[in-house]
Design a protein around this motif. Sequence first.
Motif, PDB file in Angstrom:
ATOM      1  N   CYS A  20       0.618  -1.189   0.092  1.00 36.47           N
ATOM      2  CA  CYS A  20       0.020  -0.052   0.247  1.00 36.47           C
ATOM      3  C   CYS A  20       0.848   1.313  -0.127  1.00 36.47           C
ATOM      4  N   CYS A 157      -2.196  -8.726  -1.235  1.00 40.44           N
ATOM      5  CA  CYS A 157      -2.862  -7.697  -0.536  1.00 40.44           C
ATOM      6  C   CYS A 157      -3.916  -8.126   0.268  1.00 40.44           C
ATOM      7  N   TRP A 164      -6.975   0.606   1.446  1.00 42.59           N
ATOM      8  CA  TRP A 164      -5.542   0.723   0.912  1.00 42.59           C
ATOM      9  C   TRP A 164      -5.051   2.274   1.437  1.00 42.59           C
TER      10      TRP A 164
END
Length: 251
Positions: A20, A157, A164
């Motif tokens: 991120c 992720c 994010w």
Amino acid sequence: MGEEIVKNETALIADAVKICNQRDILKNEIEEYEDLLDTSLPSLKEFKKMAFAADAPRTFFLILSVILGFGLACLMAIIFKNIPPDTAGALSVPLMFLIYQLVFKQLFYLAKKGEFEEYEQGLIAAEEEMPALRVLHTEKKQELAALEQRMLNEEVCIIPPAYWDHANQLYFLIRNKRAHDLESAINTFEDIMHKTRMESMAQESLAYNELAAINSEIMAQNSAIAAENSRIAARNTGISAVFSIATYLKD
């Protein structure tokens, strides 16, 4: 077994936070390129005017122009005896203006000649580099799009797309024992945001201020990394002039 699962998830969150932050750095780089592309660089004539307004001792020049203009008008009245005093006084005004514009301003420009020539050369180089900068901007946007596409895969992720931009805050809550996994971190984060919105007392909310502080700190770090990355990319692609001239104008 449960503790092992928590440790594994925490490691996955830590990895997701790094990704991120990579995304945020890329976004900052793209924004910097966009700012440069949108920047209208002053022409040499405009730059001279800006330099004169910022650096010239204009008040001193004006006082001297008034004194010299009035003195010259008086001298002309003495030499040409047929000039009436009223006419001589009226002549002093345009003389002051001419002395200011044609003497003191030109002397200032002459003193700054080297700086103006350097700016002109940089301006020409910057304009020539713009196409390469557009290519670099396009490549970074493509890199960001590819990264975000990869991040949609939870194996890459674990943090959902909606969070994010808040990844560092979620990880802060876990590291400080305010949450024990991603789900509880999201719930705690949303609870803090909800209470802050409902109470309209963000400045008095310790929890909110903690999250805001950690976010600002890491965003500043990401911004600094992005700026350095941009300059390295500029040097590698031979487009450093546009960065140099933009930095010079900001300073």
